[in-house]
Design an enzyme around this catalytic site. Structure first.
Site, PDB file in Angstrom:
ATOM      1  N   GLU A  26      -7.499  11.306 -11.848  1.00 43.00           N
ATOM      2  CA  GLU A  26      -8.255   9.963 -11.820  1.00 43.00           C
ATOM      3  C   GLU A  26      -9.503   9.711 -10.791  1.00 43.00           C
ATOM      4  O   GLU A  26      -9.143  10.520  -9.915  1.00 43.00           O
ATOM      5  CB  GLU A  26      -7.296   8.698 -11.814  1.00 43.00           C
ATOM      6  N   LYS A 160       3.639   2.284  -8.092  1.00 39.48           N
ATOM      7  CA  LYS A 160       3.117   1.758  -6.901  1.00 39.48           C
ATOM      8  C   LYS A 160       4.279   0.667  -6.160  1.00 39.48           C
ATOM      9  O   LYS A 160       4.843  -0.059  -7.176  1.00 39.48           O
ATOM     10  CB  LYS A 160       2.005   1.014  -6.957  1.00 39.48           C
TER      11      LYS A 160
END
Ligand code: PSU
Ligand code: MN
Length: 311
Positions: A26, A160
């Site tokens: 990404e 995360k």
């Protein structure tokens, strides 16, 4: 096939044509993850780590109405140093492509691009997930929804730690997304080695992981397989230190009224300030270590596919 123009880097195109491993990466982490010039330096190291693992890196971005499949060094430098390049998740993609400006792809939109380009592997450190408080905000990352739509294997260090990891795992289970943990018992929490949550499946053998991926697709699923790899124990951040910082950051976000797609960047920055820069260092390190494992697993998968074709 696709009406969306792809600009595929020569090296990536050659590897795909030869049946060699490619790992998509990404670019949102470059523009919205780390400050310049650490972001550019990390992007090159991440690409180097994919190569070290035995695959060709393809950093994904949007520019001039086209999808970049393998950003050049000049692209990476420009994305890293230009303020204001927008975060482009899946739903933003058609708009940014139509307007023609640059855009940094999240996990979700990078998977869309990877699939269009025929790249079966993707790697990033911490995927998006179900946010804490999602029962009232309904904030669930498009990353998770995209997993139900893109036929790409996602190698990550879990989700995360700013998220609700229990709910994130429940969501993946509900949506029939296979989850395997490579060489660890637990679901990792980004730069913390463990979330304290046991993974449904541990696999230690890269060839077996490759078979899992192929089985999932052979069974008719056009969706992702999530493969976690924990950050190296010696470089990981202590879970209690990280959790205390995340809680403080959440209070600050509430106070500042931050929500929507700005919350992820805000929280990561706040946690980093609270820990005196410790977590940004760990974020860079885990991006690199995950990319290396992504390269190894993609290489095992490419070998598996080639041997399948010879039989
Ligand atoms: N890593 C960072 N900063 C980020 C992200 C990752 O250091 O902003 C991104 C990834 O691109 C991921 C996205 O796909 O956050 C998820 O955001 P959201 O929760 O808004 O879907
Ligand atoms: Mn969101």
């Amino acid at each position: 096939m696709t009406g969306i123009p792809l600009v595929v880097a020569d090296e990536v195109a050659q590897a795909l044509a030869d049946g060699r491993a490619v790992v998509a990466l990404e670019s949102n982490v470059i523009t919205h993850g780390l400050p310049y010039p650490d972001n550019a330096a990390t992007a090159y190291k991440v690409e180097g780590a994919v190569r070290g693992g035995g695959a060709v890196p393809a950093t994904i971005g949007v520019d001039g109405g086209r999808l970049l499949i393998g950003m050049s060094e000049a692209d990476i430098e420009r994305f890293a140093s230009t303020p204001g390049i927008p975060k482009v998740s899946s739903r933003d993609l058609p708009i940014v492509l139509a307007r023609g400006g640059p855009g940094a792809t999240t996990v979700a939109s990078s998977l869309v691009a990877a699939e269009l380009a025929g790249i079966p592997f993707f790697a990033s450190a911490g995927i998006g997930g179900v946010h804490r408080g999602a029962e009232t905000t309904m904030d669930i990352s498009s990353d998770l929804v995209q997993f139900t739509r893109s036929k790409v294997a996602v190698v990550c260090a879990g989700a995360k730690n700013i998220l609700d990891l229990n709910l994130t795992m429940e969501y993946l289970e509900t949506q029939c997304v296979p989850l395997v943990s490579y060489r660890s018992d637990d679901f990792p929490a980004f730069y913390c080695a463990s979330s304290g949550i046991r993974s449904p499946h541990r696999i230690d053998d890269a060839d077996l992981v490759a078979r899992v991926v192929e089985n999932h697709w052979a069974a008719g699923n056009d969706s992702a397989v999530v493969i976690t790899t924990p950050h190296r124990a010696e470089d990981a951040v202590d879970s209690e230190v990280a959790e205390a910082a995340v809680r403080k950051a959440l209070v600050a976000a509430e106070r500042d009224g931050v929500k929507g797609n700005a919350i992820t960047k805000y929280l990561l920055r706040a946690v980093d300030e609270i820990t005196g820069g410790r977590t940004a260092q760990a974020n860079m390190a885990v991006l690199i270590s995950t990319a290396e494992v992504g390269g190894e697993l993609a290489a095992a998968h490419a070998r598996h596919r080639r041997s399948g074709r010879e039989h």
